[in-house]
Design a protein around this motif. Structure first.
Motif, short mmCIF file in Angstrom:
data_model
loop_
_atom_site.label_atom_id
_atom_site.label_comp_id
_atom_site.label_asym_id
_atom_site.label_seq_id
_atom_site.Cartn_x
_atom_site.Cartn_y
_atom_site.Cartn_z
N LEU A 72 31.62 39.00 35.41
CA LEU A 72 32.72 39.37 36.30
C LEU A 72 32.78 38.55 37.59
O LEU A 72 33.84 38.12 38.02
CB LEU A 72 32.63 40.86 36.62
CG LEU A 72 33.69 41.43 37.59
CD1 LEU A 72 35.08 41.22 37.02
CD2 LEU A 72 33.43 42.91 37.82
N TYR A 97 38.85 50.59 33.55
CA TYR A 97 38.17 50.46 34.84
C TYR A 97 39.19 50.33 35.97
O TYR A 97 40.34 49.95 35.76
CB TYR A 97 37.25 49.23 34.83
CG TYR A 97 36.12 49.36 33.85
CD1 TYR A 97 35.00 50.12 34.15
CD2 TYR A 97 36.18 48.73 32.60
CE1 TYR A 97 33.96 50.26 33.23
CE2 TYR A 97 35.15 48.87 31.68
CZ TYR A 97 34.05 49.62 32.01
OH TYR A 97 33.02 49.76 31.10
N TRP A 99 40.24 48.37 39.29
CA TRP A 99 40.02 47.02 39.81
C TRP A 99 40.65 46.83 41.19
O TRP A 99 41.06 45.73 41.55
CB TRP A 99 40.62 45.99 38.84
CG TRP A 99 40.08 46.05 37.45
CD1 TRP A 99 40.74 46.42 36.33
CD2 TRP A 99 38.75 45.73 37.03
NE1 TRP A 99 39.93 46.35 35.22
CE2 TRP A 99 38.69 45.92 35.63
CE3 TRP A 99 37.59 45.28 37.68
CZ2 TRP A 99 37.54 45.70 34.87
CZ3 TRP A 99 36.45 45.06 36.94
CH2 TRP A 99 36.42 45.26 35.56
N LEU A 102 39.57 43.86 43.46
CA LEU A 102 39.77 42.47 43.04
C LEU A 102 41.05 41.93 43.66
O LEU A 102 42.08 42.61 43.71
CB LEU A 102 39.87 42.38 41.52
CG LEU A 102 38.62 42.72 40.71
CD1 LEU A 102 38.90 42.55 39.22
CD2 LEU A 102 37.44 41.85 41.11
N SER A 106 38.60 36.87 44.86
CA SER A 106 37.55 37.16 43.87
C SER A 106 37.20 35.90 43.10
O SER A 106 37.94 34.91 43.10
CB SER A 106 38.02 38.24 42.90
OG SER A 106 38.35 39.43 43.58
N ALA A 129 40.66 37.94 36.63
CA ALA A 129 40.09 38.85 37.62
C ALA A 129 40.92 38.87 38.90
O ALA A 129 41.13 39.93 39.49
CB ALA A 129 38.65 38.45 37.92
N ALA A 132 43.59 41.34 38.86
CA ALA A 132 43.16 42.68 38.44
C ALA A 132 43.25 42.86 36.93
O ALA A 132 43.50 43.95 36.43
CB ALA A 132 43.96 43.78 39.16
#
Length: 340
Positions: A72, A97, A99, A102, A106, A129, A132
């Protein structure tokens, strides 16, 4: 003659299936399936660039979370290929999850996912990432339109092939085929009065691409020599190894033919042997192979070496029985041709 990759099971045969494919040169690795990835070190997980998933049963896909956890916060791209519905499965994993932390600052980590359907690759979807992990069309997808039918990865060194098998759901079988192996013979190089250098990589690539012997190869010092001279004195050429992987399939005529095709002449076959032949009815009901089936398929495919995996825990008290049954089938004499 050194090989490009070395392979090993992620787990022992009574645990989740998975094959770790480590490149001997360069920081890179691949996975065929990703169930329990606990036995892999963080260093090994960080080497993984490509994952090929046979299907999304939990024992083949649950390792997604562990791999994601360690990748990640490190920049890079992780490519994943699976059967129909695979992109939706990856998206569902990521949606589970939160996020909210992020953003564009990131690490620039991305997952690129594609599906192998009807014998060819579909479009690639990116989950970044910095966005998100919202799904978007891949801006720089691999050139799948240039790959032959049945290929899910191809580069200068190797290709990965896939075939669709039946497990009451599509389950992919895979084969990794190294391109022609070309190694340098130091004594021959010295005899030609040449120094090793980056130019050797270009020469080896030319051999793999089938260049003619009269091709002029630029060497150190601005000189050039014919490729044929290098092949005769300084390069050693051999066929690349073939690694096949088959799990979670029913022993049906269509599956048998497809397995034989993708495993033909493999140097090493990793194949499930979930049940003993005494439990063949249950194997059929659960769409799995018996150990005898595994041995027969290996023999019919003319493979050189077989490793069994994906054993039912009912045989924990007699693990050797599966191996013995598969070996008997693998080593059985070929039937003599009938006289007309």
């Amino acid at each position: 003659m050194s090989q490009l990759v070395k392979t090993r099971l992620v787990n022992e045969p009574f645990s989740d299936p998975g094959l770790f494919i480590d490149f001997r040169f360069g920081r890179r690795a691949m996975l065929f399936d990703m169930g329990d990835l606990g036995p892999l070190s963080v260093r090994e997980l960080l080497r993984i660039t490509d994952v090929f998933v046979s299907h999304r049963h939990i024992d083949h896909f649950s390792g997604f979370d562990r791999l994601l956890r360690h990748r990640l916060h490190r920049a890079g791209t992780l490519r994943m290929v699976g059967p129909a519905g695979f992109i939706g499965g990856v998206a569902a994993k990521l949606r589970a999850y939160t996020w909210n932390l992020l953003d564009e600052t990131s690490a620039d980590f991305a997952i690129e996912a594609a599906e192998f359907v009807d014998g060819s690759m579909g479009p690639w979807t990116t989950f970044r990432a910095r966005d998100a992990f919202r799904a978007s069309a891949c801006s720089d997808p691999p050139p799948t339109q240039q790959w032959p039918q049945g290929v899910v990865l191809m580069n200068d060194n190797l290709r990965v092939e896939a075939t669709i098998l039946d497990h009451a759901t599509p389950s992919l079988g895979f084969a990794l085929q190294e391109n022609m192996r070309v190694n340098v013979w130091s004594e021959g190089l010295n005899a030609l009065g040449l120094q090793a250098g980056l130019w050797l990589n270009q020469a080896k690539t030319a051999v793999r691409c089938g260049a003619t012997d009269d091709l002029a190869v630029a060497v150190s010092g601005g000189e050039s020599v014919p490729l044929g001279m290098l092949k005769q004195h300084a390069l050693r050429v051999a066929k690349g190894q073939r690694i096949a992987y088959v799990v979670d399939v029913a022993f049906t005529p269509e599956n048998i033919e497809r397995i034989r095709a993708i495993c033909a002449d493999a140097d090493h076959l990793y194949i499930e042997a979930t049940f003993l032949e005494a439990d063949a009815k249950e194997a059929s009901a659960r769409h799995h192979l018996t150990a005898r089936h595994a041995g027969e398929l290996a023999r019919l495919s003319n493979v050189r070496r077989v490793t069994l995996l994906h054993h039912s825990p009912r045989y924990l008290d007699r693990p050797g029985a599966l191996q013995d049954e598969a070996e008997r089938a693998f080593n059985a004499p070929q039937p003599s041709p009938r006289r007309r």
